[in-house]
Design an enzyme around this catalytic site. Structure first.
Site, mmCIF file in Angstrom:
data_model
loop_
_atom_site.group_PDB
_atom_site.id
_atom_site.type_symbol
_atom_site.label_atom_id
_atom_site.label_comp_id
_atom_site.label_asym_id
_atom_site.label_seq_id
_atom_site.Cartn_x
_atom_site.Cartn_y
_atom_site.Cartn_z
ATOM 1 N N GLU A 90 -30.022 48.326 10.770
ATOM 2 C CA GLU A 90 -31.100 49.163 11.305
ATOM 3 C C GLU A 90 -32.206 48.210 11.766
ATOM 4 O OE1 GLU A 90 -30.647 52.417 11.759
ATOM 5 O OE2 GLU A 90 -32.537 52.252 12.846
ATOM 6 N N SER A 91 -32.410 48.176 13.083
ATOM 7 C CA SER A 91 -33.298 47.154 13.635
ATOM 8 C C SER A 91 -34.748 47.280 13.144
ATOM 9 C CB SER A 91 -33.253 47.181 15.161
ATOM 10 O OG SER A 91 -33.567 48.466 15.639
ATOM 11 N N CYS A 118 -25.360 44.549 17.822
ATOM 12 C CA CYS A 118 -25.912 45.894 17.627
ATOM 13 C C CYS A 118 -27.408 45.840 17.273
ATOM 14 C CB CYS A 118 -25.080 46.656 16.607
ATOM 15 S SG CYS A 118 -25.217 48.425 16.789
ATOM 16 N N ARG A 126 -32.161 52.170 22.328
ATOM 17 C CA ARG A 126 -31.550 52.363 20.997
ATOM 18 C C ARG A 126 -30.801 53.686 20.917
ATOM 19 N NH1 ARG A 126 -35.623 52.471 16.483
ATOM 20 N NH2 ARG A 126 -33.740 52.353 15.222
ATOM 21 N N ILE A 181 -21.241 51.716 16.783
ATOM 22 C CA ILE A 181 -21.779 52.571 15.721
ATOM 23 C C ILE A 181 -23.268 52.807 16.005
ATOM 24 C CG2 ILE A 181 -22.189 52.814 13.238
ATOM 25 C CD1 ILE A 181 -19.887 50.738 12.842
ATOM 26 N N ARG A 182 -23.600 54.013 16.393
ATOM 27 C CA ARG A 182 -24.987 54.358 16.774
ATOM 28 C C ARG A 182 -25.603 53.198 17.574
ATOM 29 N NH1 ARG A 182 -28.281 54.428 12.994
ATOM 30 N NH2 ARG A 182 -26.976 53.491 11.407
ATOM 31 N N HIS A 184 -19.411 45.889 17.672
ATOM 32 C CA HIS A 184 -19.244 45.086 16.453
ATOM 33 C C HIS A 184 -17.916 44.334 16.454
ATOM 34 C CE1 HIS A 184 -22.568 46.842 14.036
ATOM 35 N NE2 HIS A 184 -22.374 47.890 14.807
ATOM 36 N N GLU A 189 -17.108 41.976 14.650
ATOM 37 C CA GLU A 189 -16.767 41.608 13.256
ATOM 38 C C GLU A 189 -16.016 42.740 12.539
ATOM 39 O OE1 GLU A 189 -19.615 42.604 14.336
ATOM 40 O OE2 GLU A 189 -20.634 43.831 12.839
HETATM 41 N N1 GLN Z 1 -29.045 52.253 15.664
HETATM 42 C C1 GLN Z 1 -29.302 51.005 15.017
HETATM 43 C C2 GLN Z 1 -30.696 50.481 15.353
HETATM 44 O O1 GLN Z 1 -31.358 51.026 16.170
HETATM 45 C C3 GLN Z 1 -28.255 49.974 15.374
HETATM 46 C C4 GLN Z 1 -26.917 50.415 14.846
HETATM 47 C C5 GLN Z 1 -26.054 49.280 14.360
HETATM 48 O O2 GLN Z 1 -26.476 48.130 14.223
HETATM 49 N N2 GLN Z 1 -24.831 49.618 14.040
HETATM 50 O O3 GLN Z 1 -31.114 49.507 14.782
#
Ligand code: GLN
Length: 184
Positions: A48-49, A79, A105, A132-133, A168, A170
């Site tokens: 989560e940034s 991400c 984002r 992923i999101r 991702h 990884e």
């Molecule tokens: N949605 C996350 C963000 O805004 C990033 C998602 C992720 O790193 N898988 O930080």
């Protein structure tokens, strides 16, 4: 070669597992004093940034990490790591802001929050991509270059020794993007 993995939050362990498969030495950066250990490259993982940005500031690591990147140390952001490196975040704040890209984002909306696809990655070929999101890059600015697109959106870019992917690598079996990073 030794790779440091920022391990404040998020999917850092998976990057370590990938580097183990490639036989590359690595360690985790959890607090400011870990930056004193010698390392040649840095990985900023997904997560989560906003949380990672806050932890970087609170632990007094934002500026030292930023200075190393600006001095030319190779860095790979996946991400949330991509968001941390971007100097323009749409409707949000920038963090390390070392890379000239504009990002959006959670850009695929709820329906497409998480998905898997395959797409061309410049210089590598077709690679599996797990999102992923995820963010995507809305614009590649001066000095940065687009490396891949998925669903019509820019999902990987490079600027000098900075590499970012919205997906991702990884989380897949494919080691080629990590290899690409290690050869930069
Ligand atoms: N949605 C996350 C963000 O805004 C990033 C998602 C992720 O790193 N898988 O930080």
């Amino acid at each position: 070669m030794t790779v440091a993995i920022l391990a404040l939050q998020g999917a850092f362990a998976e990057h370590g597992a990938m580097l183990d498969r490639l036989g590359v030495e690595h360690f985790e950066i959890r607090q400011k004093k870990d930056l004193d250990r010698p390392f040649d490259r840095l990985i900023i993982p997904g997560g989560e940034s906003t949380v990672m940005g806050k932890l970087l500031r609170d632990s007094d690591m934002m500026e030292p990490v930023r200075q190393r990147i600006l001095a030319g140390m190779p860095v790979f952001g996946t991400c949330a790591g991509l968001i941390l490196l971007a100097d323009q975040v749409e409707e949000g704040i920038s963090h390390l802001a070392t890379m000239h890209i504009r990002v959006k984002r959670n850009a695929y909306g709820r329906q497409l929050g998480s998905f898997h696809t395959e797409a061309e990655f410049s210089g590598i070929g077709s690679v599996p991509m797990t999102f992923i999101r995820a963010p995507y890059i809305t614009e590649v600015l001066e000095g940065a270059e687009e490396l891949a697109r998925a669903e019509g959106k820019i999902v990987a870019a490079r600027q000098g020794k900075q590499l970012v992917t919205a997906f991702h690598p990884e989380l897949t079996e494919d080691t080629r993007i990590h290899q690409y990073f290690l050869e930069m």
